[in-house]
Structure formats: C-alpha cells, structure tokens
Design a protein around this motif. Structure first.
Motif, short mmCIF file in Angstrom:
data_model
loop_
_atom_site.label_atom_id
_atom_site.label_comp_id
_atom_site.label_asym_id
_atom_site.label_seq_id
_atom_site.Cartn_x
_atom_site.Cartn_y
_atom_site.Cartn_z
N LEU A 23 0.82 -1.21 0.00
CA LEU A 23 0.00 0.00 0.00
C LEU A 23 0.86 1.26 0.00
CD1 LEU A 23 -2.90 -1.12 2.34
CD2 LEU A 23 -3.03 -0.61 -0.12
N LEU A 24 2.01 1.22 0.67
CA LEU A 24 2.92 2.37 0.62
C LEU A 24 3.41 2.60 -0.81
CD1 LEU A 24 5.08 1.95 3.84
CD2 LEU A 24 3.38 3.72 3.38
N ASP A 25 3.76 1.51 -1.49
CA ASP A 25 4.23 1.63 -2.87
C ASP A 25 3.10 2.10 -3.79
OD1 ASP A 25 6.16 1.44 -4.92
OD2 ASP A 25 5.42 -0.55 -5.47
N ALA A 82 2.57 5.79 -3.22
CA ALA A 82 3.63 6.61 -3.82
C ALA A 82 3.49 6.70 -5.33
CB ALA A 82 5.00 6.03 -3.45
N THR A 83 3.19 5.57 -5.97
CA THR A 83 3.06 5.60 -7.43
C THR A 83 1.81 6.35 -7.87
OG1 THR A 83 2.02 3.41 -7.43
CG2 THR A 83 4.40 3.48 -7.76
N THR A 84 0.74 6.25 -7.10
CA THR A 84 -0.47 7.01 -7.43
C THR A 84 -0.22 8.50 -7.25
OG1 THR A 84 -1.86 5.14 -6.80
CG2 THR A 84 -2.92 7.30 -6.88
N GLU A 118 6.16 5.64 -17.95
CA GLU A 118 6.86 4.95 -16.87
C GLU A 118 6.05 5.01 -15.57
OE1 GLU A 118 10.88 5.35 -14.17
OE2 GLU A 118 10.88 6.26 -16.16
N ALA A 119 5.48 6.17 -15.28
CA ALA A 119 4.68 6.32 -14.06
C ALA A 119 3.43 5.44 -14.10
CB ALA A 119 4.30 7.79 -13.85
N GLN A 177 2.65 2.38 -11.51
CA GLN A 177 1.42 2.35 -10.73
C GLN A 177 0.66 1.06 -10.98
OE1 GLN A 177 -2.05 2.55 -11.21
NE2 GLN A 177 -2.59 3.14 -9.14
N LYS A 178 0.63 0.60 -12.22
CA LYS A 178 -0.05 -0.65 -12.54
C LYS A 178 0.63 -1.83 -11.85
CE LYS A 178 -1.45 -3.65 -16.36
NZ LYS A 178 -1.34 -4.82 -15.52
N LEU A 179 1.96 -1.86 -11.87
CA LEU A 179 2.70 -2.93 -11.20
C LEU A 179 2.47 -2.91 -9.69
CD1 LEU A 179 6.08 -2.82 -13.17
CD2 LEU A 179 4.28 -4.57 -13.30
N ALA A 180 2.41 -1.72 -9.11
CA ALA A 180 2.14 -1.60 -7.67
C ALA A 180 0.74 -2.10 -7.34
CB ALA A 180 2.32 -0.15 -7.21
N TYR A 181 -0.23 -1.76 -8.18
CA TYR A 181 -1.60 -2.23 -7.96
C TYR A 181 -1.67 -3.75 -8.10
CZ TYR A 181 -6.58 -2.92 -8.42
OH TYR A 181 -7.87 -3.38 -8.25
N ASP A 182 -1.02 -4.29 -9.13
CA ASP A 182 -1.02 -5.73 -9.34
C ASP A 182 -0.38 -6.46 -8.15
OD1 ASP A 182 -2.29 -5.39 -11.77
OD2 ASP A 182 -0.44 -5.65 -12.96
N ALA A 183 0.72 -5.90 -7.62
CA ALA A 183 1.38 -6.50 -6.46
C ALA A 183 0.45 -6.49 -5.26
CB ALA A 183 2.68 -5.76 -6.14
#
Length: 79
Positions: free
Chosen positions: A15-17, A20-22, A41-42, A46-52
């Motif tokens: 959630l921290l990641d 930050a990306t959002t 890139e952003a 953000q998509k990778l952070a959401y998927d994680a």
C-alpha cells in the motif's frame, strides 16, 4: 498461507508503494505531463504496484454486485 501479521506487513509495504506511485501520477497530471516517456513509466509503475497489492488478496472474497448479474440482494442494506 500468510499469518495475519505477515499479511499486515506485506499489505502495508504494497500500500505504501501503491500510494507513492499514485501520488506520482497525480503530480504529473497537475504538471500537465500526461504523455511521453515519464508518463508511460509512471503509469507502468502504478499498474505494477496495484497488481502486487491485489496479488496478496487471494483469500479475500468480494461479491461483484449481485444486482448487476440478476441475483437477489442479501444483506443488511436491502429492503
């Protein structure tokens, strides 16, 4: 299977990641930088952070709005 503390720790990290990306995406929108390599890139980060984040939610079950698929509504907020 993750213990509750393991889940909380991993959830907090993800959630921290995601936050930050959002926030980075929102700052780019404010700066009117909604295209180009920085934006791409952003969006990818953000998509990778959401998927994680969603990858650790395998045990969580949600009902995808039964009213939309024709099932009767159940629960405290039905009349």
């Amino acid at each position: 299977m993750l213990t509750d503390n393991d889940f909380r720790f991993k959830a907090h990290q993800h959630l921290l990641d995601l936050d930050a990306t959002t926030n980075q995406l929102m700052m780019l929108v404010v700066a009117d930088e909604v295209s180009g390599p920085r934006w791409d890139e952003a969006v990818t980060r953000q998509k990778l952070a959401y998927d994680a984040w969603t990858s650790i939610l395998t045990g969580v079950q949600t009902d995808p709005m039964p009213a939309l698929d024709g099932r009767p509504l159940d629960g405290p907020f039905t009349s």
